[in-house]
Scaffold this motif. Structure first.
Motif, mmCIF file in Angstrom:
data_model
loop_
_atom_site.group_PDB
_atom_site.id
_atom_site.type_symbol
_atom_site.label_atom_id
_atom_site.label_comp_id
_atom_site.label_asym_id
_atom_site.label_seq_id
_atom_site.Cartn_x
_atom_site.Cartn_y
_atom_site.Cartn_z
ATOM 1 N N THR A 12 17.103 -29.223 -54.768
ATOM 2 C CA THR A 12 16.754 -30.628 -55.005
ATOM 3 C C THR A 12 16.551 -31.389 -53.697
ATOM 4 O OG1 THR A 12 17.973 -30.632 -57.085
ATOM 5 C CG2 THR A 12 17.503 -32.772 -56.110
ATOM 6 N N LEU A 13 17.509 -31.312 -52.802
ATOM 7 C CA LEU A 13 17.441 -32.098 -51.572
ATOM 8 C C LEU A 13 16.473 -31.516 -50.554
ATOM 9 C CD1 LEU A 13 21.185 -33.053 -51.063
ATOM 10 C CD2 LEU A 13 19.348 -34.443 -52.022
ATOM 11 N N GLY A 14 16.334 -30.210 -50.545
ATOM 12 C CA GLY A 14 15.479 -29.575 -49.557
ATOM 13 C C GLY A 14 14.010 -29.924 -49.689
ATOM 14 N N LYS A 15 13.607 -30.341 -50.871
ATOM 15 C CA LYS A 15 12.197 -30.654 -51.103
ATOM 16 C C LYS A 15 11.784 -31.986 -50.479
ATOM 17 C CE LYS A 15 12.055 -28.209 -55.497
ATOM 18 N NZ LYS A 15 11.951 -28.333 -56.952
ATOM 19 N N ASN A 16 12.700 -32.939 -50.389
ATOM 20 C CA ASN A 16 12.327 -34.300 -50.022
ATOM 21 C C ASN A 16 12.993 -34.830 -48.758
ATOM 22 O OD1 ASN A 16 10.758 -34.598 -52.436
ATOM 23 N ND2 ASN A 16 12.669 -34.841 -53.555
ATOM 24 N N HIS A 17 13.737 -33.999 -48.060
ATOM 25 C CA HIS A 17 14.487 -34.485 -46.912
ATOM 26 C C HIS A 17 14.349 -33.534 -45.728
ATOM 27 C CE1 HIS A 17 16.345 -36.273 -50.489
ATOM 28 N NE2 HIS A 17 16.514 -37.323 -49.715
ATOM 29 N N ALA A 18 14.230 -34.114 -44.535
ATOM 30 C CA ALA A 18 14.161 -33.297 -43.327
ATOM 31 C C ALA A 18 15.505 -32.652 -43.033
ATOM 32 C CB ALA A 18 13.734 -34.165 -42.146
ATOM 33 N N CYS A 19 16.569 -33.324 -43.440
ATOM 34 C CA CYS A 19 17.908 -32.821 -43.205
ATOM 35 C C CYS A 19 18.852 -33.477 -44.201
ATOM 36 C CB CYS A 19 18.346 -33.162 -41.775
ATOM 37 S SG CYS A 19 19.966 -32.509 -41.326
ATOM 38 N N TYR A 20 19.902 -32.773 -44.572
ATOM 39 C CA TYR A 20 20.953 -33.358 -45.404
ATOM 40 C C TYR A 20 22.265 -32.664 -45.126
ATOM 41 C CZ TYR A 20 20.365 -29.337 -48.500
ATOM 42 O OH TYR A 20 20.289 -28.070 -48.997
ATOM 43 N N VAL A 21 23.344 -33.386 -45.435
ATOM 44 C CA VAL A 21 24.698 -32.863 -45.306
ATOM 45 C C VAL A 21 25.425 -33.198 -46.598
ATOM 46 C CG1 VAL A 21 26.879 -32.972 -44.035
ATOM 47 C CG2 VAL A 21 24.708 -33.273 -42.811
ATOM 48 N N VAL A 22 26.089 -32.227 -47.187
ATOM 49 C CA VAL A 22 26.897 -32.448 -48.387
ATOM 50 C C VAL A 22 28.313 -31.977 -48.067
ATOM 51 C CG1 VAL A 22 27.246 -31.878 -50.821
ATOM 52 C CG2 VAL A 22 24.917 -32.106 -49.917
ATOM 53 N N ILE A 23 29.286 -32.878 -48.240
ATOM 54 C CA ILE A 23 30.682 -32.555 -47.985
ATOM 55 C C ILE A 23 31.451 -32.794 -49.280
ATOM 56 C CG2 ILE A 23 32.742 -33.080 -46.634
ATOM 57 C CD1 ILE A 23 30.830 -34.270 -44.515
ATOM 58 N N THR A 24 32.238 -31.812 -49.680
ATOM 59 C CA THR A 24 33.043 -31.954 -50.891
ATOM 60 C C THR A 24 34.477 -31.533 -50.599
ATOM 61 O OG1 THR A 24 32.548 -29.709 -51.653
ATOM 62 C CG2 THR A 24 31.070 -31.453 -52.399
ATOM 63 N N CYS A 25 35.380 -31.980 -51.454
ATOM 64 C CA CYS A 25 36.767 -31.530 -51.335
ATOM 65 C C CYS A 25 37.368 -31.426 -52.729
ATOM 66 C CB CYS A 25 37.603 -32.465 -50.469
ATOM 67 S SG CYS A 25 37.875 -34.086 -51.174
ATOM 68 N N GLY A 26 38.355 -30.573 -52.825
ATOM 69 C CA GLY A 26 39.094 -30.443 -54.073
ATOM 70 C C GLY A 26 40.269 -31.402 -54.076
#
Length: 71
Positions: A12-26
């Protein structure tokens, strides 16, 4: 993060963005430990810039909240 979730994010994000960062935690354990995961796509320097910008935004919002409460 489940592999299927990571693939969906990347697709999803790779199609419309030059770069992205996703950070998650439990949720934290009883000892207070948390599992933190991060994925990014794009130039590592740009990803670092995004993280620095995000930290600045969080710091500014936190400072505004403190000002509102302690005015």
């Amino acid at each position: 993060m489940k592999p299927a979730d990571e693939k969906r994010i990347r697709d999803t994000l790779g199609k419309n963005h030059a770069c992205y960062v996703v950070i998650t935690c439990g949720d934290p354990t009883e000892e207070g430990d948390m599992e933190i995961q991060m994925i990014y796509e794009g130039d590592p320097i740009l990803a670092s810039y995004l993280l620095e910008g995000a930290q600045s935004m969080i710091d500014e919002q936190h400072a505004e909240e403190i000002e509102l409460h302690h005015g």
